[in-house]
Design a protein around this motif. Structure first.
Motif, PDB file in Angstrom:
ATOM      1  N   TYR A   1     -14.552  -0.399 -20.927  1.00  0.00           N
ATOM      2  CA  TYR A   1     -13.562   0.306 -20.105  1.00  0.00           C
ATOM      3  C   TYR A   1     -14.121   1.559 -19.436  1.00  0.00           C
ATOM      4  CZ  TYR A   1      -9.999  -2.865 -21.792  1.00  0.00           C
ATOM      5  OH  TYR A   1      -9.258  -3.998 -22.048  1.00  0.00           O
ATOM      6  N   ALA A   2     -15.368   1.862 -19.720  1.00  0.00           N
ATOM      7  CA  ALA A   2     -16.006   2.946 -18.972  1.00  0.00           C
ATOM      8  C   ALA A   2     -16.316   2.511 -17.541  1.00  0.00           C
ATOM      9  CB  ALA A   2     -17.285   3.390 -19.679  1.00  0.00           C
ATOM     10  N   LEU A   3     -16.319   1.197 -17.306  1.00  0.00           N
ATOM     11  CA  LEU A   3     -16.458   0.675 -15.949  1.00  0.00           C
ATOM     12  C   LEU A   3     -15.092   0.773 -15.278  1.00  0.00           C
ATOM     13  CD1 LEU A   3     -18.172  -2.726 -15.013  1.00  0.00           C
ATOM     14  CD2 LEU A   3     -16.326  -1.712 -13.703  1.00  0.00           C
ATOM     15  N   LYS A   4     -15.018   1.508 -14.186  1.00  0.00           N
ATOM     16  CA  LYS A   4     -13.725   1.760 -13.557  1.00  0.00           C
ATOM     17  C   LYS A   4     -13.761   1.450 -12.063  1.00  0.00           C
ATOM     18  CE  LYS A   4     -12.443   5.388 -16.860  1.00  0.00           C
ATOM     19  NZ  LYS A   4     -12.045   6.810 -17.049  1.00  0.00           N
ATOM     20  N   ILE A   5     -12.737   0.719 -11.627  1.00  0.00           N
ATOM     21  CA  ILE A   5     -12.509   0.457 -10.203  1.00  0.00           C
ATOM     22  C   ILE A   5     -11.041   0.760  -9.932  1.00  0.00           C
ATOM     23  CG2 ILE A   5     -12.650  -1.232  -8.332  1.00  0.00           C
ATOM     24  CD1 ILE A   5     -14.521  -2.881 -10.126  1.00  0.00           C
ATOM     25  N   PRO A   6     -10.725   1.707  -9.084  1.00  0.00           N
ATOM     26  CA  PRO A   6      -9.326   2.098  -8.864  1.00  0.00           C
ATOM     27  C   PRO A   6      -8.464   0.943  -8.365  1.00  0.00           C
ATOM     28  CG  PRO A   6     -10.826   3.712  -7.911  1.00  0.00           C
ATOM     29  CD  PRO A   6     -11.659   2.525  -8.290  1.00  0.00           C
ATOM     30  N   ASP A   7      -7.246   0.869  -8.842  1.00  0.00           N
ATOM     31  CA  ASP A   7      -6.314  -0.161  -8.376  1.00  0.00           C
ATOM     32  C   ASP A   7      -6.055  -0.053  -6.884  1.00  0.00           C
ATOM     33  OD1 ASP A   7      -6.149  -1.180 -10.897  1.00  0.00           O
ATOM     34  OD2 ASP A   7      -4.147  -0.404 -11.330  1.00  0.00           O
ATOM     35  N   GLN A   8      -6.102   1.176  -6.331  1.00  0.00           N
ATOM     36  CA  GLN A   8      -5.851   1.342  -4.903  1.00  0.00           C
ATOM     37  C   GLN A   8      -6.934   0.647  -4.083  1.00  0.00           C
ATOM     38  OE1 GLN A   8      -3.031   2.748  -3.459  1.00  0.00           O
ATOM     39  NE2 GLN A   8      -3.923   1.687  -1.699  1.00  0.00           N
ATOM     40  N   TRP A   9      -8.183   0.697  -4.574  1.00  0.00           N
ATOM     41  CA  TRP A   9      -9.253  -0.017  -3.869  1.00  0.00           C
ATOM     42  C   TRP A   9      -8.945  -1.504  -3.853  1.00  0.00           C
ATOM     43  CZ3 TRP A   9     -12.583  -4.011  -4.759  1.00  0.00           C
ATOM     44  CH2 TRP A   9     -13.618  -4.181  -3.829  1.00  0.00           C
ATOM     45  N   TRP A  10      -8.507  -2.040  -5.007  1.00  0.00           N
ATOM     46  CA  TRP A  10      -8.171  -3.450  -5.069  1.00  0.00           C
ATOM     47  C   TRP A  10      -7.024  -3.804  -4.127  1.00  0.00           C
ATOM     48  CZ3 TRP A  10     -11.014  -7.200  -6.709  1.00  0.00           C
ATOM     49  CH2 TRP A  10     -11.975  -6.971  -7.702  1.00  0.00           C
ATOM     50  N   LYS A  11      -6.016  -2.960  -4.048  1.00  0.00           N
ATOM     51  CA  LYS A  11      -4.880  -3.222  -3.154  1.00  0.00           C
ATOM     52  C   LYS A  11      -5.346  -3.299  -1.706  1.00  0.00           C
ATOM     53  CE  LYS A  11      -1.212  -1.201  -5.989  1.00  0.00           C
ATOM     54  NZ  LYS A  11      -0.203  -0.128  -6.111  1.00  0.00           N
ATOM     55  N   ASP A  12      -6.192  -2.359  -1.312  1.00  0.00           N
ATOM     56  CA  ASP A  12      -6.664  -2.334   0.078  1.00  0.00           C
ATOM     57  C   ASP A  12      -7.576  -3.523   0.365  1.00  0.00           C
ATOM     58  OD1 ASP A  12      -5.250   0.000   0.369  1.00  0.00           O
ATOM     59  OD2 ASP A  12      -6.989   1.312   0.136  1.00  0.00           O
ATOM     60  N   PHE A  13      -8.410  -3.885  -0.612  1.00  0.00           N
ATOM     61  CA  PHE A  13      -9.335  -4.996  -0.432  1.00  0.00           C
ATOM     62  C   PHE A  13      -8.583  -6.322  -0.329  1.00  0.00           C
ATOM     63  CE2 PHE A  13     -12.450  -7.978  -2.688  1.00  0.00           C
ATOM     64  CZ  PHE A  13     -13.134  -8.282  -1.518  1.00  0.00           C
ATOM     65  N   ILE A  14      -7.680  -6.579  -1.246  1.00  0.00           N
ATOM     66  CA  ILE A  14      -6.949  -7.850  -1.231  1.00  0.00           C
ATOM     67  C   ILE A  14      -5.966  -7.892  -0.065  1.00  0.00           C
ATOM     68  CG2 ILE A  14      -5.311  -9.285  -2.525  1.00  0.00           C
ATOM     69  CD1 ILE A  14      -6.793  -8.606  -5.032  1.00  0.00           C
ATOM     70  N   ASN A  15      -5.477  -6.745   0.375  1.00  0.00           N
ATOM     71  CA  ASN A  15      -4.621  -6.730   1.557  1.00  0.00           C
ATOM     72  C   ASN A  15      -5.378  -7.251   2.775  1.00  0.00           C
ATOM     73  OD1 ASN A  15      -2.087  -5.890   2.975  1.00  0.00           O
ATOM     74  ND2 ASN A  15      -3.531  -4.570   4.047  1.00  0.00           N
ATOM     75  N   ILE A  16      -6.681  -6.945   2.870  1.00  0.00           N
ATOM     76  CA  ILE A  16      -7.492  -7.495   3.965  1.00  0.00           C
ATOM     77  C   ILE A  16      -7.543  -9.015   3.859  1.00  0.00           C
ATOM     78  CG2 ILE A  16      -9.845  -7.654   4.884  1.00  0.00           C
ATOM     79  CD1 ILE A  16     -10.214  -4.715   4.101  1.00  0.00           C
ATOM     80  N   LEU A  17      -7.789  -9.523   2.644  1.00  0.00           N
ATOM     81  CA  LEU A  17      -7.856 -10.976   2.456  1.00  0.00           C
ATOM     82  C   LEU A  17      -6.528 -11.626   2.817  1.00  0.00           C
ATOM     83  CD1 LEU A  17      -9.799 -11.184  -0.962  1.00  0.00           C
ATOM     84  CD2 LEU A  17     -10.724 -11.188   1.363  1.00  0.00           C
ATOM     85  N   GLU A  18      -5.425 -10.966   2.493  1.00  0.00           N
ATOM     86  CA  GLU A  18      -4.108 -11.538   2.731  1.00  0.00           C
ATOM     87  C   GLU A  18      -3.728 -11.562   4.205  1.00  0.00           C
ATOM     88  OE1 GLU A  18      -1.777 -10.664  -1.469  1.00  0.00           O
ATOM     89  OE2 GLU A  18      -1.619  -9.205   0.149  1.00  0.00           O
ATOM     90  N   THR A  19      -4.386 -10.741   5.020  1.00  0.00           N
ATOM     91  CA  THR A  19      -4.022 -10.684   6.439  1.00  0.00           C
ATOM     92  C   THR A  19      -4.718 -11.749   7.273  1.00  0.00           C
ATOM     93  OG1 THR A  19      -5.726  -9.024   6.893  1.00  0.00           O
ATOM     94  CG2 THR A  19      -3.525  -8.221   6.379  1.00  0.00           C
ATOM     95  N   TYR A  20      -5.720 -12.431   6.701  1.00  0.00           N
ATOM     96  CA  TYR A  20      -6.449 -13.454   7.457  1.00  0.00           C
ATOM     97  C   TYR A  20      -6.065 -14.845   6.969  1.00  0.00           C
ATOM     98  CZ  TYR A  20      -9.333  -9.914   9.642  1.00  0.00           C
ATOM     99  OH  TYR A  20      -9.765  -8.849  10.390  1.00  0.00           O
ATOM    100  N   ASN A  21      -6.092 -15.781   7.900  1.00  0.00           N
ATOM    101  CA  ASN A  21      -5.785 -17.170   7.587  1.00  0.00           C
ATOM    102  C   ASN A  21      -7.061 -17.898   7.221  1.00  0.00           C
ATOM    103  OD1 ASN A  21      -4.944 -19.780   7.425  1.00  0.00           O
ATOM    104  ND2 ASN A  21      -3.808 -19.784   9.332  1.00  0.00           N
ATOM    105  N   PHE A  22      -7.245 -18.177   5.937  1.00  0.00           N
ATOM    106  CA  PHE A  22      -8.461 -18.836   5.483  1.00  0.00           C
ATOM    107  C   PHE A  22      -8.341 -20.356   5.582  1.00  0.00           C
ATOM    108  CE2 PHE A  22      -9.185 -14.667   3.990  1.00  0.00           C
ATOM    109  CZ  PHE A  22     -10.535 -14.540   3.716  1.00  0.00           C
TER     110      PHE A  22
END
Length: 333
Positions: free
Chosen positions: A312-333
């Motif tokens: 758990y010393a490895l940390k990635i903010p949830d906000q980064w994940w929200k912004d990253f996955i929001n990009i994936l969600e905006t494109y039609n794969f």
């Protein structure tokens, strides 16, 4: 202004065309007799033309229920050839359903190595946007509306070009990489400096920048691969990765999202045969996710994961994940 998430409406779409195409666009509303036996076309309406682009605009009402893109486009080529047209914008609207396709269709004349005239047809898998209810409209909004009126035919092609859309997508992913590991990133005419938000255990960032970058490449690559899996469905029509695991919705209900959802997905599920998984990973939402044995999700030493013991010393903010996955969600794969 047109709402691309609404079902097709000829008056609203014609109004959009008046602001999208050059000012010489001439609106029409004329039913056209289909000059061949059609498998899909129910009716064809001539919506207008733009002389400066040598462009004709059609509306096609069709009977295909499964968006038979290639078949529909072939019939569109036949229609254009019958009327001597080489460039057209086409609205392909089904008789039933709330989605429609807006396509740029072209027929080019070229001379082959034997000096014969050859017709080159545009690829029906390119130069197309799906619009309507629940469609991903980030890309069409950006290229069809935000960039204003079309200036010439090259500009029109760029608006529909898959390469341009891909470049935009990967530019956004590159920005998310820089937001994760820090550093400078050129955006347009400006260069922006990012502070890293990724924290690795017992790793002073200043002395291990390469380790951070390698971890970020694996993380982003694995996640994008998972997104493609999410868009695939099993023989029963079930997505291979469910919304409860990979989505902005999932982040909202799973604080510390990386350790709570992403890490188990990578290492306990995708990297583990179904019969060898722990009890919790044989139940929802993981129970329908397949095992992949290609090694992509095998933990590396610098993933800081051993068995079922995340660090758990490895940390990635949830906000980064929200912004990253929001990009994936905006494109039609």
């Amino acid at each position: 202004m047109i709402d691309f998430n609404q079902p097709y409406s000829r008056p609203y779409f014609t109004s959009f065309l008046e602001n999208f195409l050059p000012e010489d666009f001439k609106e029409q509303d004329e039913n056209i007799e289909i000059p061949f036996q059609s498998k899909y076309f129910e009716s064809v309406t001539f919506l207008g033309e733009a002389d400066s682009l040598s462009l004709t605009i059609y509306e096609v009402q069709h009977s295909s229920e499964n968006d038979a893109r290639i078949g529909l486009t072939r019939e569109m080529f036949r229609l254009m050839a019958a009327f001597g047209k080489r460039k057209a914008l086409v609205v392909l609207a089904p008789k039933t359903g709330n989605n429609y396709r807006f396509s740029l269709v072209t027929i080019d004349l070229n001379i082959d190595e034997k000096n014969r005239i050859k017709k080159d047809f545009s690829n029906p898998k390119r130069y197309s946007f799906i619009l309507g209810e629940n469609a991903k409209i980030h890309t069409p909004q950006r290229f069809l509306i935000a960039q204003g009126r079309v200036s010439d035919f090259i500009d029109l092609q760029k608006r529909f070009s898959v390469e341009v859309v891909n470049k935009e997508f990967y530019n956004q992913i590159a920005v998310m990489f820089s937001r994760l590991v820090g550093g400078k990133r050129k955006q347009g005419s400006r260069t922006k400096q990012y502070d890293h938000v990724l924290l690795l255990p017992s790793t002073p960032y200043e002395n291990n920048e390469q380790k951070y970058k390698e971890f970020a490449v694996r993380l982003i690559g694995r996640t994008v691969f998972c997104w493609f899996l999410k868009k695939k469905k099993s023989a029963n029509g079930i997505p291979l990765i469910p919304e409860d695991v990979l989505s902005t919705f999932a982040i909202s209900f799973n604080p510390n999202y990386y350790h709570g959802r992403v890490e188990p997905l990578f290492f306990n599920v995708l990297n583990t045969p179904v019969n060898d998984r722990g009890t919790e990973f044989k139940e929802q939402p993981y129970n329908k996710i397949p095992f992949l044995n290609g090694g992509l999700f095998e933990p590396q030493p610098d993933d800081y994961y051993t068995g079922n013991r995340p660090n758990y010393a490895l940390k990635i903010p949830d906000q980064w994940w929200k912004d990253f996955i929001n990009i994936l969600e905006t494109y039609n794969f």
